[in-house]
Design a protein around this motif. Structure first.
Motif, PDB file in Angstrom:
ATOM      1  N   GLU A   1       3.419  -8.849   6.573  1.00 27.96           N
ATOM      2  CA  GLU A   1       4.798  -9.036   7.037  1.00 27.96           C
ATOM      3  C   GLU A   1       5.641  -9.800   6.028  1.00 27.96           C
ATOM      4  OE1 GLU A   1       2.148  -8.898  10.710  1.00 27.96           O
ATOM      5  OE2 GLU A   1       2.139 -10.048   8.844  1.00 27.96           O
TER       6      GLU A   1
ATOM      7  N   ASP B   1      -2.709  -7.574  14.540  1.00 26.95           N
ATOM      8  CA  ASP B   1      -2.243  -8.883  14.067  1.00 26.95           C
ATOM      9  C   ASP B   1      -3.259 -10.000  14.208  1.00 26.95           C
ATOM     10  OD1 ASP B   1       0.169  -7.994  13.118  1.00 26.95           O
ATOM     11  OD2 ASP B   1       1.314  -8.560  14.889  1.00 26.95           O
TER      12      ASP B   1
ATOM     13  N   LEU C   1       1.940 -16.332  12.688  1.00 23.87           N
ATOM     14  CA  LEU C   1       2.314 -14.955  12.375  1.00 23.87           C
ATOM     15  C   LEU C   1       3.803 -14.841  12.091  1.00 23.87           C
ATOM     16  CD1 LEU C   1       1.792 -11.915  12.150  1.00 23.87           C
ATOM     17  CD2 LEU C   1       2.201 -11.761  14.618  1.00 23.87           C
TER      18      LEU C   1
END
Length: 356
Positions: free
Chosen positions: A156, A141, A186
């Protein structure tokens, strides 16, 4: 160079995997391709010759979160079984302040490669990789351009778009919710994709959004009580489906759904299978699958084949790096609609936003 492999993950249960890939050249670059309280000693188990020693440092929540960290561990265990790797995993303190120490502990013990699970490892992996230039690292990530670091990234927002389509199609009230663990860039990708997917089906849908902790406070990934309170409020206000991207806090979301007689959407792993509480499994309509297990395994396999770092690998819908689970059969009746949305994203007809 890392060879490309493709993991065959349909919109359904994760099985029969063809491996997806990662590409890496030995120097610099940074280009990409698609494709507990004290440090916990975890396991150190050998298989085969033991010449491949892989270390993995979990994010806050550690092994047993039934989500992100557990997905990474699945990839690590697969490397033990299929590649003969000796493996060791460590978990950080509750506040994650010792992440760098864990990486150095693995490096000093002779593990190579070493994987940091989660974007919070970005700076620590960078510093440790500079201190140990002869070792290879990966960080999940987070992008990297260090010559001995590979960034394992995921789309995602694309998988969350499908979760949004499913939620909007299945919702009877036209009111859904999203619970994020930490208000970081994120996790905002999950929110952005989910909202876009919902709006593509019902432009007037009501969407509640709550984050458990602000950016930088990672306790939001390990606070089931907060997840439960947030979801309870959404259900009380009329939402009938809540999607979470909150790690271990998702257990609280499922508890709230069960108490309200409503539905929830899991994340990262097929949570209808990973959640042990049988009374909670039936509330999980589907889960947005993020194939961290494939990313971890493919990185280790590529390392074994001689690949070096210096690049970023993105796992998106095109290579089935993200998707939806179908355990329980609750989205089987809308498969055509979900497949059509996936195709439009893969073909470029739909560009899913990565920011709210």
């Amino acid at each position: 160079m890392l060879g490309k492999r493709f993991n065959k993950l349909m919109l359904g249960p994760v099985a029969g995997v063809m491996l997806m890939a990662a590409a890496a050249c030995g120097g610099g670059g940074g280009g990409g391709t698609t494709a507990s309280e004290e440090p916990t000693g975890g396991t150190s188990s050998a298989a085969g010759t033991g010449s491949l020693k892989v270390g993995l440092a979990f994010d806050v929540g550690g092994r047993g979160d039934k989500s992100f960290n557990d997905a990474a561990y699945t990839g690590l265990e697969r490397a033990k079984t299929e590649l003969g790797a000796e493996i060791k995993e460590l978990s950080p303190s509750a506040d994650g302040s010792n992440r760098g120490d864990l990486l150095r502990q693995l490096a000093d013990a002779g593990y190579n490669p070493i994987i940091g699970v989660g974007f919070a490892y970005a700076e620590d992996v960078k510093k440790t990789a500079e201190e140990y230039p002869d070792l290879q690292f990966a960080v999940v990530d987070s992008a990297s351009n260090a010559p001995n670091v590979t960034g394992l990234l995921f789309a995602e927002e694309q998988g969350s778009y499908l979760a949004g389509v499913a939620a909007a199609t299945k919702s009877e009230s036209g009111h859904v919710g999203f619970v994020g663990g930490v208000e970081s860039d994120l996790i905002k990708k999950f929110e952005a994709g989910f909202v876009a997917g919902v709006k593509s089906v019902k432009s007037d849908a009501k969407i509640d959004v709550t984050y458990l902790t602000p950016d930088g406070d990672f306790s939001g990934f390990k606070a089931p009580d907060k997840g439960k309170v947030a979801a309870e409020k959404m259900y009380q206000d009329g939402a009938d489906i809540v999607y979470h991207a909150s790690g271990d806090s998702g257990l609280g979301v499922f508890q709230a759904a069960a108490a309200a007689g409503k539905k929830a959407i899991g994340v990262d792993s097929d949570q209808r299978q990973t959640v042990k509480e049988t009374d909670l499994q039936s509330v999980i309509m589907t889960s947005m699958l993020k194939r961290v297990d494939v990313g971890v395994f493919e990185f280790i396999k590529a390392f074994q084949g001689g690949a070096k770092g210096g690049t970023n690998v993105t796992y998106d819908l095109k290579v089935d790096g993200v998707g939806l689970s179908t355990t329980g059969g609750e989205i089987d009746d809308i498969k055509d609609k979900l497949d059509a949305a996936k195709k439009d994203i893969v073909d470029g007809k739909i560009t899913v936003p990565a920011k709210p």
